[in-house]
Design a protein around this motif. Structure first.
Motif, short mmCIF file in Angstrom:
data_model
loop_
_atom_site.label_atom_id
_atom_site.label_comp_id
_atom_site.label_asym_id
_atom_site.label_seq_id
_atom_site.Cartn_x
_atom_site.Cartn_y
_atom_site.Cartn_z
N UNK A 17 0.86 -1.18 0.00
CA UNK A 17 0.00 0.00 0.00
C UNK A 17 0.89 1.23 0.00
N UNK A 18 0.74 2.06 -1.01
CA UNK A 18 1.50 3.30 -1.10
C UNK A 18 0.65 4.41 -0.49
N UNK A 19 1.19 5.07 0.51
CA UNK A 19 0.44 6.11 1.21
C UNK A 19 1.27 7.39 1.23
N UNK A 20 0.61 8.52 1.36
CA UNK A 20 1.29 9.81 1.39
C UNK A 20 1.83 10.06 2.80
N UNK A 44 3.22 -1.37 4.01
CA UNK A 44 2.93 0.04 3.74
C UNK A 44 4.23 0.79 3.46
N UNK A 45 4.27 1.45 2.29
CA UNK A 45 5.46 2.12 1.81
C UNK A 45 5.08 3.56 1.43
N UNK A 46 5.88 4.54 1.83
CA UNK A 46 5.57 5.92 1.42
C UNK A 46 5.52 6.06 -0.10
N UNK A 47 4.47 6.71 -0.58
CA UNK A 47 4.30 6.94 -2.02
C UNK A 47 5.42 7.83 -2.53
N UNK A 48 5.86 7.56 -3.74
CA UNK A 48 6.90 8.33 -4.44
C UNK A 48 8.25 8.30 -3.74
N UNK A 49 8.42 7.40 -2.78
CA UNK A 49 9.71 7.28 -2.09
C UNK A 49 10.68 6.50 -2.97
N UNK A 50 11.94 6.52 -2.58
CA UNK A 50 12.95 5.74 -3.32
C UNK A 50 12.58 4.26 -3.30
N UNK A 51 12.08 3.78 -2.16
CA UNK A 51 11.67 2.38 -2.05
C UNK A 51 10.53 2.06 -3.01
N UNK A 52 9.52 2.93 -3.09
CA UNK A 52 8.40 2.72 -4.01
C UNK A 52 8.89 2.73 -5.46
N UNK A 53 9.78 3.66 -5.78
CA UNK A 53 10.31 3.75 -7.15
C UNK A 53 11.15 2.52 -7.50
N UNK A 54 11.88 2.01 -6.53
CA UNK A 54 12.69 0.82 -6.77
C UNK A 54 11.81 -0.41 -7.01
N UNK A 65 0.76 9.97 -5.04
CA UNK A 65 0.70 10.95 -3.96
C UNK A 65 -0.70 11.55 -3.81
N UNK A 66 -1.48 11.51 -4.87
CA UNK A 66 -2.81 12.11 -4.80
C UNK A 66 -3.91 11.08 -4.62
N UNK A 67 -3.57 9.80 -4.74
CA UNK A 67 -4.60 8.76 -4.70
C UNK A 67 -3.98 7.49 -4.09
#
Length: 152
Positions: A17-20, A44-54, A65-67
């Protein structure tokens, strides 16, 4: 289960789950989700974080980030209302509610909840550029304006 493009069913055995992480409501809901008994593990992983991008290089990270966005362990992608329903579906105490929210009778309530959360976020979020690193979760900064490391 998620339905694939060819109409087949793919079991969901885990969800990311990507959350802001800059949104106080999102952080609160993250903590709430983590305290619930999970039938399907939630990561749960922060949205747009390096981890999410990886983990998800092909995903539109600015959109996450908006949804709210949830990604199944086999690549299923849920956004907005569907993401919130699948998060509830993963929880032991809330799976029956998730099944109802996914019906034509329940979907308007799920949509209204997601829209209410979006409105709350718009009223409480500090105006900022998501990429500037200066945005903070209201009320969590220390005297120097930094987020405490134990918050996440």
């Amino acid at each position: 289960m998620a339905v694939t493009a060819d109409g087949g069913r793919t079991p969901v055995e885990g969800l990311t789950v990507l959350y802001d992480a800059q949104c106080s409501l999102c952080v609160h809901l993250r903590h709430w989700l983590m305290k619930q008994r999970q039938l399907v593990p939630l990561d749960l992983v922060p949205a747009a974080s390096e981890e999410a991008r990886r983990r998800f290089p092909g995903l539109d990270h600015s959109g996450t980030l908006s949804e709210i966005t949830a990604i199944g362990d086999r690549g299923q992608i849920y956004r907005g209302t569907s993401a919130w329903i699948v998060c509830l579906w993963a929880l032991a105490e809330h799976r029956p509610r998730a099944h109802w929210l996914a019906t034509p009778a329940g979907l308007p309530f799920a949509r209204a909840s997601v829209l209410a959360a979006a409105k709350y976020r718009s009223l409480t979020a500090a105006p900022c550029d998501p990429g500037d690193g200066a945005c903070g979760v209201p009320g969590t900064e220390d005297q120097d304006g930094r987020l405490p490391s134990g918050l996440w």
